[in-house]
Write a protein that holds these residues in place. Structure first.
Motif, PDB file in Angstrom:
ATOM      1  N   ASN A 199       0.677  -0.856   0.104  1.00  0.00           N
ATOM      2  CA  ASN A 199       0.290   0.333  -0.333  1.00  0.00           C
ATOM      3  C   ASN A 199       1.311   0.880   0.310  1.00  0.00           C
ATOM      4  OD1 ASN A 199      -1.428   2.268   0.817  1.00  0.00           O
ATOM      5  ND2 ASN A 199      -2.931   0.912   2.156  1.00  0.00           N
ATOM      6  N   TYR A 200       1.049   1.852  -1.007  1.00  0.00           N
ATOM      7  CA  TYR A 200       1.851   3.263  -1.037  1.00  0.00           C
ATOM      8  C   TYR A 200       1.534   3.874  -0.141  1.00  0.00           C
ATOM      9  CZ  TYR A 200       4.520   7.705  -2.285  1.00  0.00           C
ATOM     10  OH  TYR A 200       5.001   8.606  -3.094  1.00  0.00           O
ATOM     11  N   ASN A 201       0.090   4.302   0.039  1.00  0.00           N
ATOM     12  CA  ASN A 201       0.310   5.437   0.994  1.00  0.00           C
ATOM     13  C   ASN A 201      -0.066   5.368   2.450  1.00  0.00           C
ATOM     14  OD1 ASN A 201      -1.463   7.659  -0.998  1.00  0.00           O
ATOM     15  ND2 ASN A 201      -3.108   5.850  -1.019  1.00  0.00           N
ATOM     16  N   TYR A 237       2.984  -5.701  -5.658  1.00  0.00           N
ATOM     17  CA  TYR A 237       1.217  -5.034  -6.153  1.00  0.00           C
ATOM     18  C   TYR A 237       0.515  -6.734  -6.269  1.00  0.00           C
ATOM     19  CZ  TYR A 237       3.642  -1.308  -8.282  1.00  0.00           C
ATOM     20  OH  TYR A 237       3.597   0.030  -8.551  1.00  0.00           O
ATOM     21  N   SER A 272      -2.895  -1.548  -3.893  1.00  0.00           N
ATOM     22  CA  SER A 272      -1.969  -0.055  -4.942  1.00  0.00           C
ATOM     23  C   SER A 272      -1.548  -0.856  -6.175  1.00  0.00           C
ATOM     24  CB  SER A 272      -0.041   0.122  -4.343  1.00  0.00           C
ATOM     25  OG  SER A 272      -0.963   1.334  -3.333  1.00  0.00           O
ATOM     26  N   THR A 273      -1.832   0.111  -7.517  1.00  0.00           N
ATOM     27  CA  THR A 273      -1.440  -0.703  -9.124  1.00  0.00           C
ATOM     28  C   THR A 273      -0.927   0.094  -9.133  1.00  0.00           C
ATOM     29  OG1 THR A 273      -2.980   0.616  -9.642  1.00  0.00           O
ATOM     30  CG2 THR A 273      -4.478  -1.187  -8.926  1.00  0.00           C
ATOM     31  N   GLU A 328      -0.748   1.773 -11.733  1.00  0.00           N
ATOM     32  CA  GLU A 328      -1.000   3.060 -12.257  1.00  0.00           C
ATOM     33  C   GLU A 328      -1.405   3.903 -11.028  1.00  0.00           C
ATOM     34  OE1 GLU A 328      -1.702  -0.526 -14.140  1.00  0.00           O
ATOM     35  OE2 GLU A 328      -2.932  -0.059 -12.977  1.00  0.00           O
ATOM     36  N   ASP A 329      -2.009   3.828 -10.711  1.00  0.00           N
ATOM     37  CA  ASP A 329      -2.230   4.645  -9.033  1.00  0.00           C
ATOM     38  C   ASP A 329      -0.612   5.523  -8.899  1.00  0.00           C
ATOM     39  OD1 ASP A 329      -4.338   3.640  -7.929  1.00  0.00           O
ATOM     40  OD2 ASP A 329      -3.514   2.431  -6.924  1.00  0.00           O
ATOM     41  N   VAL A 330       0.300   4.499  -8.458  1.00  0.00           N
ATOM     42  CA  VAL A 330       1.858   4.681  -8.400  1.00  0.00           C
ATOM     43  C   VAL A 330       2.610   5.769  -9.589  1.00  0.00           C
ATOM     44  CG1 VAL A 330       4.145   3.764  -7.263  1.00  0.00           C
ATOM     45  CG2 VAL A 330       1.539   2.799  -6.911  1.00  0.00           C
ATOM     46  N   LYS A 363       1.227   7.958 -10.642  1.00  0.00           N
ATOM     47  CA  LYS A 363       1.456   9.348 -10.565  1.00  0.00           C
ATOM     48  C   LYS A 363       1.197  10.028  -9.231  1.00  0.00           C
ATOM     49  CE  LYS A 363      -3.680   7.583 -12.014  1.00  0.00           C
ATOM     50  NZ  LYS A 363      -4.706   7.661 -11.799  1.00  0.00           N
ATOM     51  N   GLU A 364       2.346   9.327  -8.614  1.00  0.00           N
ATOM     52  CA  GLU A 364       3.162   9.482  -7.293  1.00  0.00           C
ATOM     53  C   GLU A 364       4.609  10.742  -7.413  1.00  0.00           C
ATOM     54  OE1 GLU A 364       1.714  10.040  -4.618  1.00  0.00           O
ATOM     55  OE2 GLU A 364      -0.015   8.650  -4.585  1.00  0.00           O
TER      56      GLU A 364
END
Length: 257
Positions: free
Chosen positions: A211-213, A230, A234-235, A237-239, A241-242
């Motif tokens: 979980n990135y968050n 993975y 988290s995916t 695609e999510d990461v 954007k970070e």
């Protein structure tokens, strides 16, 4: 990717070692590689409801991952350690939470007090009532220090995303107009306490999670290298954007040899 690059591993549980009730076979192999090389590791979980003994039993019985209680550091333990270190003369606490949290506080010499506690500690409580919220709110209004185990608003289970500790704590925050001091990931407190428990420095260890968050942000905030796998929340695609990326990203723990 060298398993022995780090002296110690901080490892998330749900989503990393297993997914709900589903086994992640690579997780068992990963832990066995660490055990074979005699590399210390500590499971870091934001779940404050269970005792370390219950976590160990769950890993062994349901996922065939065999570890000791010394390998488990829950947000309940981290919260108890944090509160105990604040002031050795203050040992009265009012707690909203399950056995895991209450046992951790008792083991640190705290006694429970409803009216004039030094601290109000709030975690996930499956039987929380208005009365408990009322006692917590009034005690904080009287001057008790307000501490939250972890900020997770939701928990994934087989029914979907149910309320997490952060949702329970938010009610007390709203009622008191105060923000809790949070202990669990992504906060630095649990990371500092985990490093102290392992007797290691930030650059000795790596934080492994899904979980990135929570997991990855906890590592980033504490200047600890991170490994995002993975297999959970988290995916890619999510990461993508970070702004700040994990140190490493892998699809399976089998890639980390």
């Amino acid at each position: 990717m060298d398993l022995e690059k780090y002296k110690g591993y901080l490892i998330d549980l749900d989503g990393t070692m297993y997914k709900g009730k589903i086994k992640i076979p690579a997780a068992k192999r990963f832990i066995e590689r660490l055990q074979e090389k005699d590399i210390p590791f500590l499971f870091l979980t934001n779940n404050s409801t269970q005792t370390p003994e219950a976590v160990v039993e769950n890993l062994g019985m349901n996922f065939d991952i065999h570890v000791g209680v010394e390998n488990v550091y829950t947000t309940a333990l981290a919260t108890a350690d944090y509160v105990a270190d604040l002031d050795e003369n203050k040992r009265k606490v009012y707690a909203i939470g399950e056995l895991g949290l209450k046992q951790a506080l008792m083991d640190k010499g705290f006694r429970f007090e409803e009216v004039t506690p030094d601290y109000v500690v709030v975690g996930l409580d499956y039987d929380v009532t208005y009365h408990k919220f009322e006692l917590a709110t009034l005690a904080i209004k009287r001057g008790a220090k307000f501490i939250g185990t972890n900020p997770d608003t939701n928990l994934p289970n087989e029914r979907g995303l149910v309320p997490g500790a952060g949702s329970v704590i938010a009610l007390v925050e709203r009622a008191t107009q105060q923000v809790a001091t949070y202990v669990g990931k992504p906060e630095k407190i649990i990371m500092e306490k985990a490093l102290k428990k392992m007797n290691m420095k930030a650059d000795d260890v790596i934080m492994v999670g899904d979980n990135y968050n929570t997991d990855i942000k906890a590592g980033i905030a504490s200047d600890i290298d991170t490994l995002l796998v993975y297999t959970g929340v988290s995916t890619r695609e999510d990461v993508a954007k970070e702004k700040i990326k994990p140190t490493y990203e892998i699809n399976s723990l089998d890639e980390w040899q």
